[in-house]
Scaffold this active site. Structure first.
Site, short mmCIF file in Angstrom:
data_model
loop_
_atom_site.label_atom_id
_atom_site.label_comp_id
_atom_site.label_asym_id
_atom_site.label_seq_id
_atom_site.Cartn_x
_atom_site.Cartn_y
_atom_site.Cartn_z
N GLY A 46 65.68 4.70 -9.23
CA GLY A 46 64.39 4.69 -9.54
C GLY A 46 63.83 6.03 -9.73
O GLY A 46 64.23 6.84 -8.92
N GLN A 51 57.34 12.47 -9.48
CA GLN A 51 58.38 12.90 -8.87
C GLN A 51 58.75 14.24 -9.71
O GLN A 51 59.35 14.87 -9.32
CB GLN A 51 59.43 11.98 -8.50
N CYS A 99 65.06 8.19 -0.99
CA CYS A 99 64.17 8.83 -2.10
C CYS A 99 64.54 10.06 -2.50
O CYS A 99 65.27 10.99 -1.59
CB CYS A 99 62.77 8.87 -1.42
N LEU A 100 64.69 10.22 -3.90
CA LEU A 100 65.11 11.39 -4.42
C LEU A 100 64.23 12.75 -4.21
O LEU A 100 64.59 13.92 -4.16
CB LEU A 100 65.19 11.41 -6.02
N HIS A 141 58.91 0.46 -4.35
CA HIS A 141 58.83 1.87 -4.03
C HIS A 141 58.19 2.75 -4.90
O HIS A 141 57.59 3.73 -4.84
CB HIS A 141 60.41 2.13 -3.83
N GLU A 142 58.74 2.58 -6.14
CA GLU A 142 58.28 3.22 -7.41
C GLU A 142 56.75 3.22 -7.63
O GLU A 142 55.99 4.17 -7.79
CB GLU A 142 58.85 2.95 -8.61
N HIS A 145 54.90 5.30 -5.29
CA HIS A 145 54.85 6.65 -5.66
C HIS A 145 53.89 6.84 -6.75
O HIS A 145 53.17 7.84 -6.47
CB HIS A 145 56.21 7.03 -6.28
#
Length: 173
Positions: A46, A51, A99-100, A141-142, A145
């Site tokens: 994701g 991000q 998380c990226l 999660h997204e 963000h």
């Protein structure tokens, strides 16, 4: 397509609430294509627009079938969510997440196990997705963000302090 730069925490943009999309055009489609390529190149499932430094309310998700609920039909294909909203949620669960934007951190986060999300596709059409398990966690999660919240903000104070110490020790802060 272009691989975009994934911002790392504590970049201020990661804590900025994304703005609703009202223009559905080629630039939005290009952003989605670039985000999918970036997510795949980074090994993620994701990615949200903030991000990669874009404040439009857009996220992409691609959960491999092997990691998700095999009864779900949306695995192994990228989903682009524009202006996603969590409509319904039930059954609390604990979700182990990475998380990226925080590549050195994996934490356990309280999530809903079953959710319904309303979003628009790249043409602006309203859609809904019902999800459980990993897909539900990824969607939440997204959406976090897009609301300017990362795993760091979701963590308890004790866990947040541990994350900060770990990142400082590794020279990431």
């Amino acid at each position: 397509m272009v691989k975009l730069n994934v911002l790392k925490w504590p970049d201020k943009i990661l804590r900025t609430r994304c703005l609703a999309v009202s223009v559905f055009d080629e630039s939005l489609e290009q952003l989605a294509r670039d985000m999918i390529e970036t997510m795949r190149a980074e090994g993620g499932i994701g990615l949200s627009a903030n991000q990669v430094g874009d404040l439009r309310r857009v996220a992409v998700i691609e959960v491999p079938r092997l990691l998700g609920d095999l009864s779900d039909s949306y695995h192994d294909i990228p989903i682009v969510l524009v202006n996603p909203i969590l409509l319904e949620a039930e059954s609390d669960t604990m979700s182990r997440e990475g998380c990226l934007s925080l590549p050195e951190v994996i934490d356990v986060v309280k999530r809903f196990d079953k959710i319904t999300v309303r979003y628009q596709n790249l043409s602006g059409e309203q859609k809904e997705i019902k999800a459980s398990g990993l897909m539900a966690a990824c969607l939440q999660h997204e959406i976090d963000h897009l609301n300017g919240k990362t795993l760091v903000e979701k963590a308890s104070r004790i866990k947040r302090d541990m994350i900060m110490r770990r990142l400082k020790k590794k020279g990431k802060l």
